[in-house]
Design a protein around this motif. Structure first.
Motif, PDB file in Angstrom:
ATOM      1  N   HIS A  35       0.854  -0.994  -0.102  1.00 18.89           N
ATOM      2  CA  HIS A  35       0.184  -0.056   0.638  1.00 18.89           C
ATOM      3  C   HIS A  35       1.614   1.434   0.044  1.00 18.89           C
ATOM      4  O   HIS A  35       0.480   2.085  -0.731  1.00 18.89           O
ATOM      5  N   VAL A  36       1.052   1.326   1.501  1.00 19.65           N
ATOM      6  CA  VAL A  36       3.152   2.228   0.946  1.00 19.65           C
ATOM      7  C   VAL A  36       3.672   2.722  -0.060  1.00 19.65           C
ATOM      8  O   VAL A  36       3.678   3.462  -0.969  1.00 19.65           O
ATOM      9  N   LEU A  37       4.016   1.489  -1.181  1.00 23.80           N
ATOM     10  CA  LEU A  37       4.535   2.028  -2.602  1.00 23.80           C
ATOM     11  C   LEU A  37       3.593   2.131  -3.183  1.00 23.80           C
ATOM     12  O   LEU A  37       3.839   2.842  -4.611  1.00 23.80           O
ATOM     13  N   GLY A  38       2.205   1.628  -3.431  1.00 20.38           N
ATOM     14  CA  GLY A  38       1.535   1.905  -4.685  1.00 20.38           C
ATOM     15  C   GLY A  38       0.475   2.651  -4.816  1.00 20.38           C
ATOM     16  O   GLY A  38      -0.261   2.506  -5.911  1.00 20.38           O
ATOM     17  N   GLN A  39       0.742   3.504  -3.448  1.00 16.67           N
ATOM     18  CA  GLN A  39      -0.513   4.197  -3.507  1.00 16.67           C
ATOM     19  C   GLN A  39      -0.539   4.992  -4.422  1.00 16.67           C
ATOM     20  O   GLN A  39      -1.498   6.486  -4.264  1.00 16.67           O
ATOM     21  N   ARG A  40       0.668   5.700  -4.813  1.00 21.70           N
ATOM     22  CA  ARG A  40      -0.039   6.533  -6.378  1.00 21.70           C
ATOM     23  C   ARG A  40      -0.232   6.036  -7.092  1.00 21.70           C
ATOM     24  O   ARG A  40      -0.148   7.610  -7.789  1.00 21.70           O
ATOM     25  N   ARG A  41      -0.812   5.287  -7.361  1.00 22.52           N
ATOM     26  CA  ARG A  41      -0.991   4.780  -8.471  1.00 22.52           C
ATOM     27  C   ARG A  41      -1.898   3.654  -8.890  1.00 22.52           C
ATOM     28  O   ARG A  41      -2.297   3.111  -7.711  1.00 22.52           O
ATOM     29  N   LEU A  42      -2.822   4.516  -9.206  1.00 24.10           N
ATOM     30  CA  LEU A  42      -4.353   4.190  -8.504  1.00 24.10           C
ATOM     31  C   LEU A  42      -5.009   2.614  -8.827  1.00 24.10           C
ATOM     32  O   LEU A  42      -5.483   1.971  -8.237  1.00 24.10           O
ATOM     33  N   GLY A  43      -4.295   1.488  -9.723  1.00 27.71           N
ATOM     34  CA  GLY A  43      -4.767   0.286 -10.212  1.00 27.71           C
ATOM     35  C   GLY A  43      -3.713  -0.087  -8.739  1.00 27.71           C
ATOM     36  O   GLY A  43      -5.084  -1.010  -8.638  1.00 27.71           O
ATOM     37  N   TRP A  44      -3.047  -0.258  -9.370  1.00 23.08           N
ATOM     38  CA  TRP A  44      -1.606  -0.882  -7.287  1.00 23.08           C
ATOM     39  C   TRP A  44      -2.857  -0.600  -6.736  1.00 23.08           C
ATOM     40  O   TRP A  44      -3.070  -1.604  -5.612  1.00 23.08           O
ATOM     41  N   HIS A  45      -3.139   0.616  -5.958  1.00 29.57           N
ATOM     42  CA  HIS A  45      -3.520   1.465  -4.740  1.00 29.57           C
ATOM     43  C   HIS A  45      -5.050   0.075  -4.332  1.00 29.57           C
ATOM     44  O   HIS A  45      -5.460   0.209  -3.500  1.00 29.57           O
ATOM     45  N   PHE A  46      -5.900   0.257  -6.064  1.00 36.07           N
ATOM     46  CA  PHE A  46      -6.845  -0.073  -5.599  1.00 36.07           C
ATOM     47  C   PHE A  46      -6.778  -1.742  -5.018  1.00 36.07           C
ATOM     48  O   PHE A  46      -7.556  -1.673  -4.877  1.00 36.07           O
ATOM     49  N   HIS A  47      -5.831  -2.432  -6.362  1.00 31.02           N
ATOM     50  CA  HIS A  47      -6.172  -3.665  -6.304  1.00 31.02           C
ATOM     51  C   HIS A  47      -5.361  -4.023  -4.980  1.00 31.02           C
ATOM     52  O   HIS A  47      -5.805  -5.075  -4.163  1.00 31.02           O
ATOM     53  N   VAL A  48      -4.661  -3.206  -3.953  1.00 35.26           N
ATOM     54  CA  VAL A  48      -4.164  -3.248  -2.575  1.00 35.26           C
ATOM     55  C   VAL A  48      -5.192  -3.658  -1.891  1.00 35.26           C
ATOM     56  O   VAL A  48      -5.386  -4.239  -0.802  1.00 35.26           O
ATOM     57  N   HIS A  49      -6.070  -2.401  -1.636  1.00 33.45           N
ATOM     58  CA  HIS A  49      -7.870  -2.526  -1.069  1.00 33.45           C
ATOM     59  C   HIS A  49      -7.984  -4.137  -1.023  1.00 33.45           C
ATOM     60  O   HIS A  49      -8.268  -3.977  -0.407  1.00 33.45           O
ATOM     61  N   LEU A  50      -8.524  -4.104  -2.232  1.00 32.49           N
ATOM     62  CA  LEU A  50      -8.949  -5.554  -2.834  1.00 32.49           C
ATOM     63  C   LEU A  50      -8.414  -6.157  -1.949  1.00 32.49           C
ATOM     64  O   LEU A  50      -9.340  -7.793  -1.657  1.00 32.49           O
ATOM     65  N   TRP A  51      -7.465  -7.039  -1.900  1.00 34.42           N
ATOM     66  CA  TRP A  51      -6.375  -7.884  -1.352  1.00 34.42           C
ATOM     67  C   TRP A  51      -6.836  -7.497   0.214  1.00 34.42           C
ATOM     68  O   TRP A  51      -6.798  -8.825   1.017  1.00 34.42           O
ATOM     69  N   PRO A  85      -3.194  10.251   1.638  1.00 26.99           N
ATOM     70  CA  PRO A  85      -1.860  10.635   3.234  1.00 26.99           C
ATOM     71  C   PRO A  85      -0.548   9.646   2.602  1.00 26.99           C
ATOM     72  O   PRO A  85      -0.594   7.958   3.282  1.00 26.99           O
ATOM     73  N   ILE A  86       0.714  10.370   2.290  1.00 25.56           N
ATOM     74  CA  ILE A  86       1.951   9.148   2.222  1.00 25.56           C
ATOM     75  C   ILE A  86       1.555   8.740   3.224  1.00 25.56           C
ATOM     76  O   ILE A  86       1.837   8.938   4.599  1.00 25.56           O
ATOM     77  N   GLY A  87       2.114   7.492   3.200  1.00 27.89           N
ATOM     78  CA  GLY A  87       3.652   6.431   4.380  1.00 27.89           C
ATOM     79  C   GLY A  87       1.746   5.892   4.999  1.00 27.89           C
ATOM     80  O   GLY A  87       1.679   5.585   6.066  1.00 27.89           O
ATOM     81  N   ASN A  88       0.633   6.242   4.362  1.00 24.55           N
ATOM     82  CA  ASN A  88      -0.747   5.282   5.390  1.00 24.55           C
ATOM     83  C   ASN A  88      -0.356   3.889   4.861  1.00 24.55           C
ATOM     84  O   ASN A  88      -0.024   3.746   3.648  1.00 24.55           O
ATOM     85  N   THR A  89      -0.665   3.433   5.708  1.00 20.81           N
ATOM     86  CA  THR A  89      -0.610   1.777   5.495  1.00 20.81           C
ATOM     87  C   THR A  89      -1.569   1.446   5.040  1.00 20.81           C
ATOM     88  O   THR A  89      -1.570   0.046   4.659  1.00 20.81           O
ATOM     89  N   GLY A  90      -3.175   2.040   5.135  1.00 20.30           N
ATOM     90  CA  GLY A  90      -4.201   1.259   4.564  1.00 20.30           C
ATOM     91  C   GLY A  90      -5.110   0.362   5.368  1.00 20.30           C
ATOM     92  O   GLY A  90      -5.851   0.304   4.684  1.00 20.30           O
ATOM     93  N   GLY A  91      -4.615   0.170   6.608  1.00 19.47           N
ATOM     94  CA  GLY A  91      -5.208  -1.286   6.795  1.00 19.47           C
ATOM     95  C   GLY A  91      -6.748  -0.363   7.761  1.00 19.47           C
ATOM     96  O   GLY A  91      -6.628   1.093   8.197  1.00 19.47           O
ATOM     97  N   ALA A  92      -7.617  -0.650   8.438  1.00 22.00           N
ATOM     98  CA  ALA A  92      -9.184  -0.521   9.376  1.00 22.00           C
ATOM     99  C   ALA A  92      -8.245  -0.181  10.010  1.00 22.00           C
ATOM    100  O   ALA A  92      -8.670   0.678  10.556  1.00 22.00           O
TER     101      ALA A  92
END
Length: 125
Positions: A35-51, A85-92
């Motif tokens: 999530h941290v690595l891919g959050q600036r690319r929409l496809g990667w970001h969305f894919h991480v949240h699906l996982w 939010p840069i660095g945000n790990t994406g979990g709930a």
């Protein structure tokens, strides 16, 4: 030197491998890195949240499931507005709008310096 694409792919592959082995907490830790690595690319970001949603579902974690559904709705909006939010790990377990410090290994990749020598043990396994 590891590129951003390579590092993101390695984290996603590690997440999937750990998912298959039933090591859901370790899989989620890899997803946080992805999530941290891919959050600036929409496809990667969305894919991480699906996982992340998939792991939350497997753990029967209602908070994570609802949090990931919310984040899946917010992700495109965040990209459209440039409010990520840069660095945000994406979990709930963290506020979706809060920037967080970036771990040194991930920061090196984001700066183009590579990410060598990281293992599952570094993720709490």
């Amino acid at each position: 030197m590891t590129t951003l694409r390579q590092a993101f792919s390695a984290e996603m592959n590690a997440a999937r491998d750990n998912w298959r082995q039933g090591r859901l907490d370790v899989a989620f830790a890899h997803l946080e890195n992805a999530h941290v690595l891919g959050q600036r690319r929409l496809g990667w970001h969305f894919h991480v949240h699906l996982w992340m949603l998939r792991v939350g579902w497997a753990k029967r974690d209602r908070r994570e499931i609802l949090g990931q559904l919310w984040r899946l709705l917010l992700t495109p909006l965040g990209h459209l507005t440039g409010r990520l939010p840069i660095g945000n790990t994406g979990g709930a377990n963290v506020n979706a709008f809060t920037p967080m410090p970036v771990r040194k290994e991930l920061e090196r990749v984001l700066r183009g310096e590579g990410m060598e020598g990281k293992s599952d043990k570094d993720l709490g396994d």
